[in-house]
Write an enzyme that holds these catalytic residues in place. Structure first.
Site, PDB file in Angstrom:
ATOM      1  N   THR A 172       0.955  -1.137  -0.116  1.00 25.20           N
ATOM      2  CA  THR A 172       0.030   0.005   0.036  1.00 25.20           C
ATOM      3  C   THR A 172       0.854   1.240   0.161  1.00 25.20           C
ATOM      4  O   THR A 172       0.790   2.227  -0.761  1.00 25.20           O
ATOM      5  CB  THR A 172      -0.978   0.120   1.264  1.00 25.20           C
ATOM      6  OG1 THR A 172      -1.650  -1.227   1.273  1.00 25.20           O
ATOM      7  CG2 THR A 172      -2.193   1.243   1.290  1.00 25.20           C
ATOM      8  N   ASP A 213       5.893   8.618  10.948  1.00 21.09           N
ATOM      9  CA  ASP A 213       6.241   9.277   9.641  1.00 21.09           C
ATOM     10  C   ASP A 213       5.556  10.647   9.598  1.00 21.09           C
ATOM     11  O   ASP A 213       5.890  11.240   8.649  1.00 21.09           O
ATOM     12  CB  ASP A 213       6.443   8.626   8.327  1.00 21.09           C
ATOM     13  CG  ASP A 213       5.204   7.972   7.784  1.00 21.09           C
ATOM     14  OD1 ASP A 213       4.175   7.774   8.926  1.00 21.09           O
ATOM     15  OD2 ASP A 213       4.818   8.061   6.791  1.00 21.09           O
ATOM     16  N   SER A 265       6.371   3.742   8.778  1.00 29.03           N
ATOM     17  CA  SER A 265       4.993   4.466   9.155  1.00 29.03           C
ATOM     18  C   SER A 265       4.905   4.320  10.524  1.00 29.03           C
ATOM     19  O   SER A 265       5.737   4.398  11.605  1.00 29.03           O
ATOM     20  CB  SER A 265       3.803   4.330   8.315  1.00 29.03           C
ATOM     21  OG  SER A 265       2.920   5.320   8.628  1.00 29.03           O
ATOM     22  N   HIS A 266       3.374   3.688  11.053  1.00 29.91           N
ATOM     23  CA  HIS A 266       2.976   3.344  12.323  1.00 29.91           C
ATOM     24  C   HIS A 266       3.598   2.350  12.653  1.00 29.91           C
ATOM     25  O   HIS A 266       3.087   1.864  14.003  1.00 29.91           O
ATOM     26  CB  HIS A 266       1.329   3.564  12.226  1.00 29.91           C
ATOM     27  CG  HIS A 266       0.763   2.446  11.032  1.00 29.91           C
ATOM     28  ND1 HIS A 266       0.828   2.491   9.652  1.00 29.91           N
ATOM     29  CD2 HIS A 266       0.277   1.305  11.407  1.00 29.91           C
ATOM     30  CE1 HIS A 266       0.344   1.611   9.159  1.00 29.91           C
ATOM     31  NE2 HIS A 266       0.093   0.574   9.983  1.00 29.91           N
ATOM     32  N   GLU A 317      -8.509   9.394   4.509  1.00 29.92           N
ATOM     33  CA  GLU A 317      -8.881   8.132   4.773  1.00 29.92           C
ATOM     34  C   GLU A 317      -9.132   7.653   6.123  1.00 29.92           C
ATOM     35  O   GLU A 317      -8.853   8.414   7.086  1.00 29.92           O
ATOM     36  CB  GLU A 317      -7.401   7.268   4.526  1.00 29.92           C
ATOM     37  CG  GLU A 317      -6.710   7.450   3.089  1.00 29.92           C
ATOM     38  CD  GLU A 317      -5.805   6.315   2.758  1.00 29.92           C
ATOM     39  OE1 GLU A 317      -6.216   5.355   2.295  1.00 29.92           O
ATOM     40  OE2 GLU A 317      -4.662   6.587   3.192  1.00 29.92           O
ATOM     41  N   GLU A 318      -9.902   6.407   6.243  1.00 36.06           N
ATOM     42  CA  GLU A 318     -10.347   6.424   7.775  1.00 36.06           C
ATOM     43  C   GLU A 318      -9.309   6.111   8.446  1.00 36.06           C
ATOM     44  O   GLU A 318      -9.581   5.884   9.713  1.00 36.06           O
ATOM     45  CB  GLU A 318     -11.476   5.175   7.614  1.00 36.06           C
ATOM     46  CG  GLU A 318     -11.102   3.806   6.943  1.00 36.06           C
ATOM     47  CD  GLU A 318      -9.866   3.079   7.530  1.00 36.06           C
ATOM     48  OE1 GLU A 318      -9.831   3.093   8.708  1.00 36.06           O
ATOM     49  OE2 GLU A 318      -8.773   2.670   6.621  1.00 36.06           O
ATOM     50  N   SER A 319      -8.053   5.631   8.185  1.00 36.47           N
ATOM     51  CA  SER A 319      -6.956   5.233   8.796  1.00 36.47           C
ATOM     52  C   SER A 319      -6.309   6.624   9.569  1.00 36.47           C
ATOM     53  O   SER A 319      -5.067   6.345   9.713  1.00 36.47           O
ATOM     54  CB  SER A 319      -6.037   4.299   7.960  1.00 36.47           C
ATOM     55  OG  SER A 319      -5.807   4.856   6.865  1.00 36.47           O
ATOM     56  N   LYS A 360      -0.639  12.513   2.770  1.00 39.28           N
ATOM     57  CA  LYS A 360      -1.504  13.222   4.181  1.00 39.28           C
ATOM     58  C   LYS A 360      -0.615  13.631   4.944  1.00 39.28           C
ATOM     59  O   LYS A 360       0.595  13.432   4.934  1.00 39.28           O
ATOM     60  CB  LYS A 360      -2.134  11.748   4.507  1.00 39.28           C
ATOM     61  CG  LYS A 360      -1.362  10.448   4.823  1.00 39.28           C
ATOM     62  CD  LYS A 360      -2.320   9.310   5.306  1.00 39.28           C
ATOM     63  CE  LYS A 360      -1.393   8.326   6.047  1.00 39.28           C
ATOM     64  NZ  LYS A 360      -0.941   7.273   5.010  1.00 39.28           N
ATOM     65  N   THR A 410      -7.668   2.249  -1.089  1.00 44.11           N
ATOM     66  CA  THR A 410      -6.780   2.474   0.122  1.00 44.11           C
ATOM     67  C   THR A 410      -5.371   2.857  -0.565  1.00 44.11           C
ATOM     68  O   THR A 410      -4.863   2.105  -1.340  1.00 44.11           O
ATOM     69  CB  THR A 410      -6.870   1.030   0.785  1.00 44.11           C
ATOM     70  OG1 THR A 410      -8.075   1.042   1.271  1.00 44.11           O
ATOM     71  CG2 THR A 410      -5.933   1.662   1.971  1.00 44.11           C
ATOM     72  N   ASP A 462       1.852  10.013  13.455  1.00 45.61           N
ATOM     73  CA  ASP A 462       2.178   8.665  13.793  1.00 45.61           C
ATOM     74  C   ASP A 462       3.969   8.509  13.424  1.00 45.61           C
ATOM     75  O   ASP A 462       4.467   9.628  13.159  1.00 45.61           O
ATOM     76  CB  ASP A 462       1.723   7.462  12.739  1.00 45.61           C
ATOM     77  CG  ASP A 462       1.897   8.186  11.181  1.00 45.61           C
ATOM     78  OD1 ASP A 462       2.110   9.473  10.861  1.00 45.61           O
ATOM     79  OD2 ASP A 462       1.917   7.257  10.125  1.00 45.61           O
ATOM     80  N   ASP A 500       2.296  11.357   8.915  1.00 50.25           N
ATOM     81  CA  ASP A 500       1.371  11.759   7.921  1.00 50.25           C
ATOM     82  C   ASP A 500      -0.016  11.523   8.487  1.00 50.25           C
ATOM     83  O   ASP A 500      -1.056  11.892   7.674  1.00 50.25           O
ATOM     84  CB  ASP A 500       1.659  11.092   6.569  1.00 50.25           C
ATOM     85  CG  ASP A 500       1.826   9.425   6.647  1.00 50.25           C
ATOM     86  OD1 ASP A 500       1.703   8.992   8.001  1.00 50.25           O
ATOM     87  OD2 ASP A 500       1.938   8.949   5.607  1.00 50.25           O
ATOM     88  N   ARG A 501      -0.338  10.716   9.593  1.00 51.92           N
ATOM     89  CA  ARG A 501      -1.277  10.510  10.207  1.00 51.92           C
ATOM     90  C   ARG A 501      -1.670  11.507  11.326  1.00 51.92           C
ATOM     91  O   ARG A 501      -0.952  12.105  11.989  1.00 51.92           O
ATOM     92  CB  ARG A 501      -1.664   9.254  10.800  1.00 51.92           C
ATOM     93  CG  ARG A 501      -1.267   7.923   9.767  1.00 51.92           C
ATOM     94  CD  ARG A 501      -1.613   6.757  10.291  1.00 51.92           C
ATOM     95  NE  ARG A 501      -1.306   5.683   9.351  1.00 51.92           N
ATOM     96  CZ  ARG A 501      -2.020   4.398   9.557  1.00 51.92           C
ATOM     97  NH1 ARG A 501      -2.827   4.025  10.578  1.00 51.92           N
ATOM     98  NH2 ARG A 501      -1.821   3.659   8.479  1.00 51.92           N
TER      99      ARG A 501
HETATM  100  C1  VG1 Z   1      -2.795   1.243   5.840  1.00 55.77           C
HETATM  101  C2  VG1 Z   1      -4.248   2.037   5.897  1.00 55.77           C
HETATM  102  C3  VG1 Z   1      -4.136   3.096   4.647  1.00 55.77           C
HETATM  103  C4  VG1 Z   1      -3.210   3.898   4.418  1.00 55.77           C
HETATM  104  C5  VG1 Z   1      -1.871   2.832   4.572  1.00 55.77           C
HETATM  105  C6  VG1 Z   1      -0.363   3.806   4.802  1.00 55.77           C
HETATM  106  O1  VG1 Z   1      -2.910   0.418   4.700  1.00 55.77           O
HETATM  107  O2  VG1 Z   1      -5.163   1.410   5.802  1.00 55.77           O
HETATM  108  O3  VG1 Z   1      -5.307   3.885   4.681  1.00 55.77           O
HETATM  109  O4  VG1 Z   1      -2.954   4.693   3.523  1.00 55.77           O
HETATM  110  O5  VG1 Z   1      -1.582   2.110   5.634  1.00 55.77           O
HETATM  111  O6  VG1 Z   1      -0.400   4.593   5.591  1.00 55.77           O
HETATM  112  P1  VG1 Z   1      -3.325  -1.282   4.739  1.00 55.77           P
HETATM  113  O7  VG1 Z   1      -2.884  -1.640   3.198  1.00 55.77           O
HETATM  114  O8  VG1 Z   1      -2.537  -1.719   5.862  1.00 55.77           O
HETATM  115  O9  VG1 Z   1      -4.736  -1.097   5.216  1.00 55.77           O
HETATM  116  V1  VG1 Z   1       1.223   4.946   6.644  1.00 55.77           V
HETATM  117  O10 VG1 Z   1       0.724   6.206   7.568  1.00 55.77           O
HETATM  118  O11 VG1 Z   1       1.166   3.242   7.467  1.00 55.77           O
HETATM  119  O12 VG1 Z   1       1.937   5.429   5.467  1.00 55.77           O
HETATM  120 CO    CO Z   2       2.226   7.008   8.049  1.00 61.89          CO
END
Ligand code: VG1
Ligand code: CO
Length: 542
Positions: A17, A278, A112-113, A362-364, A375, A343, A276, A280-281
């Site tokens: 993703t 990096d 990221s997270h 995004e919902e995340s 983001k 997504t 988070d 972006d959340r």
């Molecule tokens: C998750 C989230 C998605 C987001 C992606 C990257 O992906 O659901 O909405 O864009 O993480 O965010 P997945 O495929 O695990 O559902 V980040 O802040 O981890 O770069």
């Molecule tokens: Co992130």
């Protein structure tokens, strides 16, 4: 000093993703990082003499990979490298630097997270010249290249001093070590009414920002404490640490529990937020009220005109498919288009570039706008602050007012983490096979009106992305979505997204869990989650 080193391909370098994410020991295999970076470089046409941005979220292995990236970029003919001091750049700051410097792209080192540390996660992502995550066309090319690569190029030289800003040259390449915060903070000041926010803070408004020992600490201190006058200590966990202090830098109600409890407590500040790994959340919590990310997107879109950058209105609102439809109702009211994408932020890039959408989410816990192509956690916090300063109302009043006006999309995501991949695929595959037979049937109290495997045709370039999640739509605007995560590094994660629309004002104040209980039962009835996975409850509810 430039060497061409023979290598053999790995077969698992397929970006998910958001870039390539693996456990650190996987990245530490000899030439694993080099192969992937060379595959990226080989996929960038016309890179000779161009500018490249390099930085990451500061997690374990960040510095080593920054050094490797610098030496390889030099050997691959880039003309100029901008590298964040200490190897740090938040994802939105990197996106901004790419755009501002006219770079051909950037390498963002982050998972990221996901947790960090010697046995935890690492990641590498390539962003293109628009500042956004590389589209599928490019990530597919990178993966193809990684399967046939036979050599990589690297400049054999001492490590570069990353700790002091300044200029140096390596071979033919100019390298600038830049302040990771300065350009980003300047961009934020250009978008929002800092005077109004400062006045609100001086007037006694209390806020906290939990940087979760991740990359946003230095950004948050500069912006909230130095520029907006919030007292020292407003930023919690502000030192970026290689292991994020042993926590998951995931701003949700599980991993940002302390912040949540503070905000629900008797002496809660007016506003709490977190970001988070990096940057972006965003997590937004008002005094005594958690704001679901899908609601936050809708509220921000409905009120964006209160901030200087969006005074002229929005061109459109885009949301990822699993995100609740609350934002669509705002778009409808504003008489602007709304878009539903797969997504991942990469799908918003074309809409933003074509000026078809201004705000995306995004919902995340990801929200952003056309100011960059990622983001942006701190941006979302600032837009909230700007709105609160303009409306002179509490978070609760703004959110409840929004529900009263538009109705409420109750929403939750249930994650089942660490499933066996085969089991998770069987579950989704089973649903996929039954899709055509579902419309017209009932699941509990819900009548199925449509069921599909979401596919998206990009309205700008016509590219088609299929198999983006199973959607079961019910009469009255409720729905359940099932998809598998594309960011995990162990086994499979099943995400079940639950949404119920309630227009009746007398019923907009329920607890989310109560409001969704029948949908949760329906999800299990549809997908046999318990029977197939052996789990009687999700690992994480957000
Ligand atoms: C998750 C989230 C998605 C987001 C992606 C990257 O992906 O659901 O909405 O864009 O993480 O965010 P997945 O495929 O695990 O559902 V980040 O802040 O981890 O770069
Ligand atoms: Co992130």
């Amino acid at each position: 000093m430039i060497k061409e080193i023979t290598t053999r391909p790995f077969d698992d370098q397929k970006p998910g993703t958001s870039g390539l994410r693996k456990k650190v020991p996987v990245f530490q295999q000899p030439s694993y990082v080099e192969n992937f970076i060379q595959s990226i470089f080989d996929s960038i046409e016309g890179r000779a003499g161009q500018t490249l941005i390099i930085g990451g979220d500061g997690r374990f292995f960040n510095r080593e990979v920054v050094q490797t990236a610098i030496k390889m970029a030099t050997a691959n003919g880039f003309g100029r490298l901008l590298v964040g001091r200490g190897g740090l750049l938040s994802t939105p700051a990197a996106s901004n630097l790419i755009r501002k410097s006219g770079a051909i792209g950037g390498l963002i080192l982050s998972a990221s997270h996901n947790p960090g540390g010697p046995k935890e996660d690492f990641g590498i992502k390539f962003n293109a010249a628009n500042g956004g995550p590389a589209p599928e066309r490019i990530t597919d090319a990178i993966f193809r290249r990684s399967r046939e690569i036979s050599a990589y190029r690297i400049c054999e030289t001492d490590d570069v001093d990353l700790e002091t800003t300044g200029h140096l040259t390596l071979g033919e390449t100019a390298i600038e070590i830049v302040d990771p915060v300065a350009d980003y903070a300047e961009l934020m000041e250009s978008l929002f009414d800092f005077d109004a926010i400062r006045a609100m803070v001086e007037g006694g408004f209390r806020m906290v920002f939990d940087a979760m020992h991740a990359v946003t600490g230095p950004y948050a201190r500069e912006i909230f404490e130095n520029r907006l006058g919030a007292p020292a200590g407003t930023v919690l966990n502000g030192e970026p640490l290689a292991d994020f202090g042993g926590h998951h830098p995931d701003p949700n109600l599980v991993h940002a529990r302390d912040l949540y409890e503070l905000m629900m407590g008797p002496d809660a500040p007016d506003f709490g937020a977190a970001s988070d790994g990096d940057g972006d959340r965003n997590l937004i919590i008002g005094k005594g009220i958690y704001v679901a990310p899908s609601d936050s997107l809708a509220v921000l879109a409905a009120n964006a005109h209160l901030a200087p950058a969006y005074r002229g209105g929005l061109k459109g609102i885009a949301r990822s498919m699993p995100t609740s439809a609350a934002a669509d109702r705002v778009a409808e009211r504003l008489a602007i288009p709304s878009f539903e994408t797969p997504t991942g932020w990469k799908y918003f890039g074309n809409l933003l570039d074509a000026d078809m959408a201004t705000i995306c989410g995004e919902e995340s816990a990801g929200t952003g706008s056309n100011h960059v192509r990622e983001k942006d956690g701190i941006w979302a916090v600032l837009l909230w602050l700007n709105i609160l300063a303009a409306r002179r109302e509490s978070v609760r009043a703004v959110v409840e007012g929004h529900w009263a006006e538009y109705g409420r999309n109750y929403y939750a995501r249930h994650d089942y983490e660490g499933l066996e991949t085969a089991v998770a695929e069987r579950l989704v595959g089973g649903l996929r096979e039954r899709l055509s037979s579902l419309p017209g049937t009932r699941v509990g109290p819900y009548a199925v009106t449509a069921a599909d495997d979401f596919a998206y045709k990009d309205p700008v370039d016509g590219s088609l992305s299929e198999h983006q999640g199973i959607r079961i739509l019910f009469e009255g605007g409720s729905r359940i979505v099932f998809r598998l995560s594309g960011t995990g590094t162990t086994g499979a994660t099943l995400r079940v997204y639950l949404e119920r629309y309630e227009a009746d004002r007398a019923r907009i104040g329920l607890e989310t869990g109560d409001a969704l209980s029948e949908l949760v039962a329906a999800a299990d009835e549809l997908a046999a989650i318990k029977a197939l996975t052996g789990r009687d409850r999700p690992s994480v509810v957000t």
